[in-house]
Scaffold this motif. Sequence first.
Motif, mmCIF file in Angstrom:
data_model
loop_
_atom_site.group_PDB
_atom_site.id
_atom_site.type_symbol
_atom_site.label_atom_id
_atom_site.label_comp_id
_atom_site.label_asym_id
_atom_site.label_seq_id
_atom_site.Cartn_x
_atom_site.Cartn_y
_atom_site.Cartn_z
ATOM 1 N N TYR A 1 0.846 -1.191 0.000
ATOM 2 C CA TYR A 1 0.000 0.000 0.000
ATOM 3 C C TYR A 1 0.888 1.249 0.000
ATOM 4 C CZ TYR A 1 -3.185 -3.633 1.612
ATOM 5 O OH TYR A 1 -3.894 -4.788 1.723
ATOM 6 N N CYS B 1 -11.491 -0.622 -2.329
ATOM 7 C CA CYS B 1 -10.935 -0.627 -0.971
ATOM 8 C C CYS B 1 -9.408 -0.549 -0.992
ATOM 9 C CB CYS B 1 -11.397 -1.879 -0.223
ATOM 10 S SG CYS B 1 -13.163 -1.899 0.154
ATOM 11 N N LYS C 1 -7.270 2.241 0.879
ATOM 12 C CA LYS C 1 -6.218 1.840 1.826
ATOM 13 C C LYS C 1 -4.904 2.543 1.502
ATOM 14 C CE LYS C 1 -4.147 -0.654 4.993
ATOM 15 N NZ LYS C 1 -4.364 -0.407 6.444
ATOM 16 N N ARG D 1 -5.214 6.130 2.743
ATOM 17 C CA ARG D 1 -5.150 6.211 4.205
ATOM 18 C C ARG D 1 -3.729 5.979 4.707
ATOM 19 N NH1 ARG D 1 -8.559 8.348 2.664
ATOM 20 N NH2 ARG D 1 -10.801 8.015 2.834
ATOM 21 N N GLU D 2 -2.995 5.087 4.081
ATOM 22 C CA GLU D 2 -1.601 4.867 4.478
ATOM 23 C C GLU D 2 -0.749 6.088 4.160
ATOM 24 O OE1 GLU D 2 -0.148 2.343 6.096
ATOM 25 O OE2 GLU D 2 -2.141 1.484 6.399
ATOM 26 N N CYS E 1 -11.341 3.626 7.568
ATOM 27 C CA CYS E 1 -10.517 2.413 7.599
ATOM 28 C C CYS E 1 -11.215 1.306 6.838
ATOM 29 C CB CYS E 1 -10.261 1.975 9.050
ATOM 30 S SG CYS E 1 -9.162 0.545 9.191
ATOM 31 N N ASP F 1 -9.697 -1.911 6.470
ATOM 32 C CA ASP F 1 -8.956 -3.156 6.721
ATOM 33 C C ASP F 1 -9.885 -4.359 6.792
ATOM 34 O OD1 ASP F 1 -6.675 -1.736 6.669
ATOM 35 O OD2 ASP F 1 -6.273 -1.786 8.820
ATOM 36 N N ARG F 2 -11.007 -4.211 7.489
ATOM 37 C CA ARG F 2 -11.896 -5.364 7.671
ATOM 38 C C ARG F 2 -12.600 -5.728 6.365
ATOM 39 N NH1 ARG F 2 -14.687 -4.052 13.597
ATOM 40 N NH2 ARG F 2 -12.752 -4.175 14.806
ATOM 41 N N LEU G 1 -11.307 -5.217 3.349
ATOM 42 C CA LEU G 1 -10.262 -5.882 2.558
ATOM 43 C C LEU G 1 -10.051 -7.311 3.004
ATOM 44 C CD1 LEU G 1 -7.468 -3.181 2.035
ATOM 45 C CD2 LEU G 1 -8.754 -4.368 0.264
ATOM 46 N N LYS G 2 -10.089 -7.533 4.319
ATOM 47 C CA LYS G 2 -9.911 -8.895 4.837
ATOM 48 C C LYS G 2 -11.074 -9.792 4.415
ATOM 49 C CE LYS G 2 -8.882 -11.497 9.046
ATOM 50 N NZ LYS G 2 -9.865 -12.546 8.706
ATOM 51 N N THR H 1 -10.424 -10.699 0.847
ATOM 52 C CA THR H 1 -9.337 -11.688 0.793
ATOM 53 C C THR H 1 -9.822 -13.060 1.260
ATOM 54 O OG1 THR H 1 -7.774 -9.903 1.271
ATOM 55 C CG2 THR H 1 -6.976 -12.147 1.503
ATOM 56 N N CYS I 1 -7.192 2.705 12.169
ATOM 57 C CA CYS I 1 -6.249 1.910 11.379
ATOM 58 C C CYS I 1 -4.851 2.071 11.943
ATOM 59 C CB CYS I 1 -6.283 2.327 9.915
ATOM 60 S SG CYS I 1 -7.852 1.961 9.124
#
Length: 532
Positions: A176, A224, A228, A231-232, A477, A479-480, A482-483, A486, A532
Amino acid sequence: MELSLQIVQSKLCMSVYHPILQFFRALIHPEYSAVTDVYVLMFLADTVDFIIIVFGFWAFGKHSAAADITSSLSEDQVPEAFLVMVLIQFGTMVIDRALYLRKTVLGKLVFQVILVLGIHFWMFFILPTVTERRFNQNLVAQLWYFVKCVYFGLSAYQIRSGYPTRVLGNFLTKSYNYLNLFLFQGFRLVPFLTELRAVMDWVWTDTTLSLSSWICVEDVYAHCFVLKCWRESEKRYPQPRGQKKKRVVKYGMGGLIVLLLICIVWFPLLFMSLIKSVAGVVNRPLDVSVTITLGGFQPIFTMSAQQNQLKDLTEEEFISFTSSYSYTPNALQFLEAYGHEDVTVAELQGSSNSLWTISPPSRQYLTDCLFVDRVIRDVFPCFIRAPSDSNTKPIEQLYTGVSIYVHSASQSEQTEIIVFGLQLFVFSDKVSPPSLGFLAGYGIMGLYASVVLVIGKFVREFFSGISHSIMFEELPCVDRILKLCTDIFLVRETGELELEEELYAKLIFLYRSPETLMGKWVPGRGNGENGC
């Protein structure tokens, strides 16, 4: 004696056949292997070969050494060598993608053997015969073959190591940062590449999702990933609260956008002006034909000038010609757009090259109107302009007419036409180069309609409608989510198709209910942090 000879031949065959069989068996069913994934490198090698074919296709044909692919396509002519090479290269890329998704090592081995034998036979036997040039004298073919050998090496390494058991997402989404973000955005901007990849992945991957559901998951994952990355970047380069934007950012980003928009708006005018004045090609006439008619009668004068009768003005003659209009501003303004190489002088004879046959009633009628043996003045201009996209026009700023003398022979139905001072100055407009002719052919209005308005529509979509997508574009955020995407990829690769369907239903439920998405799946909502 015969039995012992057969035994010896059988042992000899087995000594040759058995190592080959063991070799291929070890490739297909190895005892252990360090699974690796070099598909990306193979795809890049194929892409380089594709580019070499597009820009160097002339090296793969016999009579196309001096051809230009741009001019060929602009004339709606597709060279056969170019078409065959492109289709074969594209077909091998599609087959390679299918084998990668199916993880078929045996199929990859068979494809590798066929490809190696076919390409070597074509490069060293067929191509020299077609091009009538030896392989060591064809630099483009050598470069293409070198890149293809790199591809063969990568393919052999992939076969030896085996395909990876899990293919999760895009290789550009593993990190990212700005580099991956811009590369991923560029990948998505290539026409039909994202759509073709999504459809091929759906065709050759075991899944319970429909094509529309598959594309939906891919789009959510891509969206997403972009969020991400932003945000990073906000974490790495935080912006203090209450601090105005720096001038470097405002003038660097905003200034470039303003300059780009201005260039788009004025592009047709600048392009059409510069394409002829700077890169224009002189378009001298090869034949000048003059025809004069009176009313609805047959042409009374016909004459043409060719070759030696067409003369170009020298620079000194053009300067002298221009100085004769030094007190006529309109004429000088017109002459500024032309040079001496754009003016052609047509020397035509005063007598028509054909007799004017006219019936007695018509001649009598014309006699009453014109009075025979009369001079008719200023019936044809001496200075005409030859535009590149329309018929010739008289130049009003330089207007000087040609006079004709009509003489009727006694006791005859034939009339002789004599023209005085028929010397025509043809001002030819420059034409665009052949490589840009397909774009210049639209004209100013065509470019505005087909280029500026289309680009303006896309720009307007970027600057409007933002309020309708804030709830998804400004997630603090992801992350969830994206998870979850995945996890869908992972259970699909492991064969848990029922679980894949359940996870997809959960993803759709989240996007149907923004409150649930923000309340449970975006951490840090209540304490004012990004989570995040």
